[in-house]
Design an enzyme around this catalytic site. Structure first.
Site, PDB file in Angstrom:
ATOM      1  N   GLU A 176      -5.614 -14.864   2.920  1.00 40.59           N
ATOM      2  CA  GLU A 176      -4.508 -15.604   3.552  1.00 40.59           C
ATOM      3  C   GLU A 176      -3.750 -16.513   2.585  1.00 40.59           C
ATOM      4  O   GLU A 176      -3.487 -17.679   2.890  1.00 40.59           O
ATOM      5  CB  GLU A 176      -5.017 -16.416   4.746  1.00 40.59           C
ATOM      6  N   GLU A 281     -11.248  -6.939  10.295  1.00 44.33           N
ATOM      7  CA  GLU A 281     -11.240  -7.963  11.357  1.00 44.33           C
ATOM      8  C   GLU A 281     -10.580  -7.502  12.652  1.00 44.33           C
ATOM      9  O   GLU A 281      -9.763  -8.212  13.238  1.00 44.33           O
ATOM     10  CB  GLU A 281     -10.592  -9.244  10.832  1.00 44.33           C
TER      11      GLU A 281
HETATM   12  C1  XIL Z   1     -13.848 -16.719  11.395  1.00 39.56           C
HETATM   13  C2  XIL Z   1     -15.262 -16.448  11.862  1.00 39.56           C
HETATM   14  O1  XIL Z   1     -15.265 -15.432  12.824  1.00 39.56           O
HETATM   15  C3  XIL Z   1     -15.855 -17.710  12.415  1.00 39.56           C
HETATM   16  O2  XIL Z   1     -17.230 -17.506  12.739  1.00 39.56           O
HETATM   17  C4  XIL Z   1     -15.712 -18.806  11.390  1.00 39.56           C
HETATM   18  O3  XIL Z   1     -16.173 -19.955  11.866  1.00 39.56           O
HETATM   19  C5  XIL Z   1     -14.271 -18.998  11.006  1.00 39.56           C
HETATM   20  O4  XIL Z   1     -13.783 -17.812  10.497  1.00 39.56           O
HETATM   21  N1  XIL Z   1      -9.568 -14.718   9.562  1.00 39.56           N
HETATM   22  C6  XIL Z   1     -10.583 -14.530   8.664  1.00 39.56           C
HETATM   23  C7  XIL Z   1     -11.982 -14.700   9.083  1.00 39.56           C
HETATM   24  O5  XIL Z   1     -10.328 -14.090   7.534  1.00 39.56           O
HETATM   25  O6  XIL Z   1     -12.801 -15.180   8.051  1.00 39.56           O
HETATM   26  C8  XIL Z   1     -12.089 -15.606  10.272  1.00 39.56           C
HETATM   27  O7  XIL Z   1     -13.423 -15.580  10.712  1.00 39.56           O
HETATM   28  C9  XIL Z   1     -11.155 -15.182  11.364  1.00 39.56           C
HETATM   29  C10 XIL Z   1      -9.735 -15.259  10.890  1.00 39.56           C
END
Ligand code: XIL
Length: 370
Positions: A176, A281
């Site tokens: 990001e 994701e």
């Molecule tokens: C999130 C996780 O799911 C949570 O458990 C953590 O607390 C915060 O991060 N984008 C990303 C991920 O790249 O690392 C994030 O994951 C969700 C958004």
């Protein structure tokens, strides 16, 4: 004596004749049919729905995110082994966990996942070396000079990538880095401030130097859905050149967004650059905007969600093999999704419900592979 034996034999014969006669009488008229031997094997809950494992059906890596505590749950472990061929730590490999204070590393949770992946012959994706949202406060407030900051980050990336060399197949190097403002594509963070505007390149170089064989990704959200951000991501990887191997699009999507065509545009642009595609994701929201009052997943929404899963899998499945990295789902059961806390409304974004039952979304995934 002989007579006695003879008498006994006669009695025994009579007894035998009686027993045999009774048996045949019963066997013909009264004996119940033989009771079948009960099947004492307990039913395997995973086999009940009769759907095939995702990883067996897919010709690409099917990824799952994993939190360390889920490795203590035998049911989660069983499903991870059954359905998934790649793992991403949900938080264990982020800087705030791995590097809580300068010079002190905490590799315990990350090691546990990497060990698990290795023991089960599962691909391991590292996520993420640098992410503004998981930066420890001592790094945010680093007291030293910019050069000392740079030395410290270089040392951190080198240490982590070297530690998992040969065990972690790929890394999200900077997660990001792009802002949501098309006018100012680079997000302002402690890294951009202290390492300079070309910091993504520096981080990639340090990772590359530490492990020339590891696959390096740039990973961000909304780059499949928003054209201007997608273009900014393409510009970024064009600038990185050989220092990047793939582009990860976080698929935190909704049943109604983004469109198939914009996901396809992301894929096409990535493939045209000779890069690997990671649809990372993946979760599909249903309880959206004006509709956020859903208190349970309706059949209609579950069907819409199934179709979105199917569409995304179809798009990924059609990518040339050499450009496919993985399609990673961000959580196992609906009740474990990060979205519950993030949006603060009920949500059911994943492939399994709380009871470990397959949802229509799972069928959609399978259908997308046809
Ligand atoms: C999130 C996780 O799911 C949570 O458990 C953590 O607390 C915060 O991060 N984008 C990303 C991920 O790249 O690392 C994030 O994951 C969700 C958004």
């Amino acid at each position: 004596m002989i007579t006695k034996i003879h008498q006994m034999n006669t009695l025994a014969r009579l007894f035998l004749v009686l027993v045999t006669a009774t048996f045949f009488a019963c066997s013909e008229e009264e004996m119940p049919s033989p009771t079948p031997i009960p099947d004492v094997t307990p039913p395997d809950p995973m086999e009940e729905p009769g759907l095939p494992p995702l990883k067996d059906e897919a010709s690409f890596l099917v990824g799952m995110t994993v939190a360390t505590d889920k490795l203590d749950n035998p049911r989660n472990v069983e499903i991870m082994r059954r359905d998934f061929s790649s793992l991403t730590g949900e938080w264990q490999m982020k800087m705030n966990i791995m590097y809580p204070s300068q010079g002190t590393y905490n590799f315990g949770p990350a090691d546990e996942i990497v060990d698990f992946a290795e023991a089960n012959n599962i691909n391991m994706h590292g996520h993420a070396l640098i992410w503004h949202s998981s930066t420890p406060s001592w790094v945010e407030n680093f007291a030293g000079s910019d050069q000392e900051f740079e030395d410290m980050i270089k040392d951190y990336i080198t240490t982590v990538v070297t530690r998992y060399k040969g065990r972690v197949a790929s890394w999200d190097v900077v997660n990001e880095a792009l802002s949501d403002d098309p006018g100012h594509p680079l997000r302002e963070t402690v890294f951009s401030r202290r390492l300079g505007p070309d910091y993504v390149r520096k981080c990639h170089q340090w990772a590359r130097d530490a492990d020339p064989d590891v696959i390096l990704f740039y990973n961000d959200y909304n780059i499949a859905g928003i054209q201007s951000k997608r273009q900014a991501a393409f510009d970024l990887v064009d600038d990185l050149g050989d220092l990047v191997d793939g582009l990860g699009a976080q698929m935190h999507v909704r049943v109604d967004w983004p469109s198939r065509s914009s996901i396809q545009e992301f894929v096409d642009g990535t493939v045209a650059r000779g890069l690997k595609v990671h649809l990372s994701e993946l979760d599909v929201r249903t309880n959206i905007e004006d509709d956020a009052s859903l208190s349970q997943l309706s059949d209609a929404k579950a069907e819409e969600q199934k179709n979105k899963y199917k569409e995304i899998v179809e798009v990924f499945n059609a990518i040339p093999e050499e450009n496919q990295y993985a399609l990673t789902v961000w959580g196992l059961r609906d009740n474990e999704s990060w979205l519950l806390d993030f949006w603060g409304v009920p949500e059911w974004p994943l492939l399994y419900n709380e009871d470990y039952d397959y949802k229509p979304a799972y069928e959609g995934f399978l259908e997308g592979l046809q």
